[in-house]
Scaffold this motif. Structure first.
Motif, short mmCIF file in Angstrom:
data_model
loop_
_atom_site.label_atom_id
_atom_site.label_comp_id
_atom_site.label_asym_id
_atom_site.label_seq_id
_atom_site.Cartn_x
_atom_site.Cartn_y
_atom_site.Cartn_z
N THR A 1 0.82 -1.22 0.00
CA THR A 1 0.00 0.00 0.00
C THR A 1 0.85 1.26 0.00
O THR A 1 0.32 2.36 -0.17
N GLU A 2 2.18 1.13 0.16
CA GLU A 2 3.03 2.32 0.13
C GLU A 2 2.91 3.03 -1.21
O GLU A 2 2.87 4.26 -1.28
N THR A 3 2.88 2.26 -2.29
CA THR A 3 2.73 2.86 -3.61
C THR A 3 1.42 3.60 -3.71
O THR A 3 1.35 4.72 -4.23
N LEU A 4 0.35 2.96 -3.20
CA LEU A 4 -0.96 3.60 -3.21
C LEU A 4 -0.92 4.91 -2.45
O LEU A 4 -1.44 5.94 -2.92
N PHE A 5 -0.31 4.91 -1.28
CA PHE A 5 -0.26 6.13 -0.46
C PHE A 5 0.56 7.23 -1.14
O PHE A 5 0.22 8.41 -1.06
N GLN A 6 1.64 6.84 -1.84
CA GLN A 6 2.44 7.84 -2.55
C GLN A 6 1.63 8.53 -3.63
O GLN A 6 1.67 9.75 -3.79
N ILE A 7 0.88 7.74 -4.38
CA ILE A 7 0.06 8.31 -5.46
C ILE A 7 -1.07 9.13 -4.88
O ILE A 7 -1.38 10.24 -5.36
N GLN B 1 -8.30 -4.91 -5.31
CA GLN B 1 -8.80 -3.68 -4.70
C GLN B 1 -7.76 -2.56 -4.78
O GLN B 1 -8.09 -1.41 -5.07
N ILE B 2 -6.51 -2.91 -4.49
CA ILE B 2 -5.43 -1.92 -4.60
C ILE B 2 -5.35 -1.38 -6.02
O ILE B 2 -5.25 -0.17 -6.26
N GLU B 3 -5.39 -2.28 -7.00
CA GLU B 3 -5.25 -1.88 -8.41
C GLU B 3 -6.40 -0.96 -8.83
O GLU B 3 -6.20 0.00 -9.58
N ILE B 4 -7.62 -1.26 -8.34
CA ILE B 4 -8.77 -0.42 -8.69
C ILE B 4 -8.60 0.98 -8.14
O ILE B 4 -8.81 1.99 -8.84
N ILE B 5 -8.17 1.10 -6.87
CA ILE B 5 -7.99 2.41 -6.26
C ILE B 5 -6.89 3.20 -6.97
O ILE B 5 -7.03 4.38 -7.26
N VAL B 6 -5.77 2.50 -7.27
CA VAL B 6 -4.67 3.17 -7.97
C VAL B 6 -5.12 3.66 -9.34
O VAL B 6 -4.82 4.78 -9.74
N THR B 7 -5.88 2.83 -10.07
CA THR B 7 -6.37 3.21 -11.38
C THR B 7 -7.26 4.44 -11.31
O THR B 7 -7.16 5.37 -12.12
N ILE B 8 -8.15 4.47 -10.31
CA ILE B 8 -9.03 5.64 -10.13
C ILE B 8 -8.22 6.89 -9.84
O ILE B 8 -8.43 7.96 -10.43
N LEU B 9 -7.21 6.76 -8.97
CA LEU B 9 -6.39 7.92 -8.61
C LEU B 9 -5.60 8.44 -9.82
O LEU B 9 -5.51 9.64 -10.04
N LYS B 10 -5.06 7.54 -10.60
CA LYS B 10 -4.24 7.96 -11.73
C LYS B 10 -5.05 8.59 -12.85
O LYS B 10 -4.53 9.35 -13.66
N ASN B 11 -6.34 8.29 -12.86
CA ASN B 11 -7.19 8.88 -13.89
C ASN B 11 -8.06 9.99 -13.34
O ASN B 11 -9.02 10.43 -13.97
#
Length: 508
Positions: A463-469, A496-506
């Protein structure tokens, strides 16, 4: 001016030109530049994105402001391959530096990547890497490879052997043929090395562009005679080259000499008549898709810009960077290497000092100067065997700050992790950023299969990557809410992590 100032200026402004020009390399018009960067002209570093790996299996490479491309990566590889006497360890460059470069290549043309892949064959040595590849049904042969992939990396050879023109030519020739077989690539590389050797001895206030270009062009065929063709490896290489060609290498090389000399005469007249810059680059073939990456044309473009704007050296680089439709990163790197050798590092503005691996570039410049002054002492490192390796990734078992090893860069640690799902279901790309004790940083990526869409992952690490983004994308209040939510979860899945990261990046 102290020699170290010129060495640092040449290496660093080459990397800066590469980093600036990489941003514009794929832009076709001022409109596309404006849409992407919100400006009409690039003269500073910006963070940008690049799609890598194709539509179905690719990922988005987020390129930090100041990042350099394959031009500088391979320049550094050559620098590490130079022995204390200024000669190159060609087998080391080919089998260690070039072969492992594929694991962290950023950018890179088809020719260099194919050569790097083919050099891995056990039966191949640095002087017999003949290969062919097919693109859209058409076969391309090593002997036709005349682009600037050799010239872009040879600056260290010229700096390490300053004043020894014959050695510069021979070492550059040998390094060039590891990847490129056409005389345009080889002569272009030797010409760049010679141009650097000639310009670095000038004081900026004494520089005269007419004398400089005249000196380069004087007795050009004799100056670039291949006096070292009796060397066993080169003799074998030429024999193999001629075995499968209608024209001999010697004949094609002589044709290229004449062609290049005419280009030099043309740029001399162009500067003298104050012809428009873009018109001159066009006549050099820099905008023609068939010739825009030519080893000779792009090197001469760099010589032209450095000479024309010798009294406004930063403008020379900016002109190269904004010559949209040309090979902007390589031309800007050639230009930067030349103006840096003339003016030194003192002309570098603060806004360009954030170039990737700034301190390591200084270290490489000092290494090359010490070799040229015959005072270099080789430093060695021993890799700890139990460290995780980034070479030929086979497992996704990394977390932030994991200590790693990578041949040939040594020991380092993971500084960023991203996992991006592909359009093809069941696969994802692992993207790792690593920083090494020697001062270089790289990005390594690998396509993996999802063993299960519901696999439980290590929250503390993944989740560190998620938190950075999230911290970059969200306002502080929203970020804290998301972080609190994630922290409450006892388990969280990769999906779930991938979905949240995708939403954040877009999000934007």
């Amino acid at each position: 001016m102290k020699p170290e100032t010129k060495y640092r200026g040449s290496i660093k402004l080459s990397a800066i030109g590469d980093a600036l020009g990489w941003m514009t390399e794929f832009e076709k018009s001022a409109q596309s530049l404006k849409e992407k960067f919100k400006i009409d002209r690039i003269d500073n570093f910006y963070t940008w994105k690049k799609n890598v790996g194709g539509r179905f299996y690719g990922y988005v490479d987020i390129i930090k402001a100041g990042s350099y491309s394959d031009d500088t990566q391979l320049l550094l590889s050559v620098a590490r391959s130079i022995r204390k006497d200024g000669s190159l360890d060609h087998d080391y460059f080919a089998k260690v530096e070039l072969a492992n470069w594929l694991d962290y290549a950023r950018g890179g043309g088809r020719t260099v990547k194919t050569a790097a892949d083919k050099i891995k064959r056990k039966s191949v040595r640095w002087f017999n890497n003949f290969y062919s590849f097919k693109v859209n049904g058409e076969i391309y042969d090593y002997r036709q490879s005349g682009a600037n992939g050799a010239a872009m990396r040879i600056l260290p050879i010229a700096l390490a052997n300053l004043g020894n023109v014959e050695k510069i030519k021979e070492e550059i020739f040998c390094n060039s043929i590891v990847t490129h077989g056409h005389p345009r690539a080889i002569l272009g590389a030797m010409l760049y090395g010679y141009a650097v050797d000639q310009i670095i001895v000038f004081r900026p206030e004494d520089f005269n562009w007419e004398n400089y270009i005249t000196r380069i062009g004087l007795d050009f065929p004799k100056k670039f005679e291949l006096s070292f063709v009796d060397k066993a490896e080169i003799k074998e290489w030429i024999k193999e080259w001629n075995n499968s060609s209608d024209k001999t290498f010697e004949y094609v090389y002589a044709e290229t000499i004449a062609e290049t000399q005419n280009y030099l005469r043309f740029v001399f007249q162009s500067i003298k008549q104050n012809s428009p810059t873009q018109e001159t680059l066009k006549k050099l073939g820099c905008f023609d898709p068939k010739t825009k990456g030519s080893g000779t044309s792009t090197v001469i473009a760099g010589i032209y810009l450095a000479a024309k704007f010798h009294d406004k050296p930063l403008n020379a680089i900016i002109e190269a960077v904004n010559s949209l439709g040309s090979d902007t990163d390589s031309i800007a790197a050639f230009t930067g290497g030349l103006v840096g050798a003339l003016h030194g590092s003192g002309i570098i503005p603060n806004k360009w000092k954030s170039v990737q691996d700034n301190e390591y570039l200084d270290k490489i410049a000092e290494r090359l100067l010490s070799i040229s002054e015959d005072r270099f002492v080789e430093d060695t490192f021993v890799l700890t065997s139990n460290l995780k390796s980034l070479n030929n990734l086979s497992k996704d078992n990394f977390s932030l700050d994991t200590e790693i090893k990578f041949i040939p860069l040594g020991k380092g640690k993971i500084t960023f992790i991203d996992r991006q799902p592909t359009l093809t279901k069941g696969k994802y790309n692992l993207i790792l950023e690593a920083y090494f004790e020697n001062g270089q940083s790289i990005i390594v990526s690998k396509l993996f299969d999802n063993s299960s869409d519901t696999i439980t992952i290590d929250k503390n690490n993944d989740t560190e990557t998620l938190f950075q983004i999230a911290e970059d994308k969200l306002n502080p209040k929203a970020y804290e809410k998301l972080k609190a939510f994630i922290d409450k979860q006892q388990k969280i899945t990769k999906e779930q992590i991938e979905i949240i990261v995708t939403i954040l990046k877009n999000e934007d």
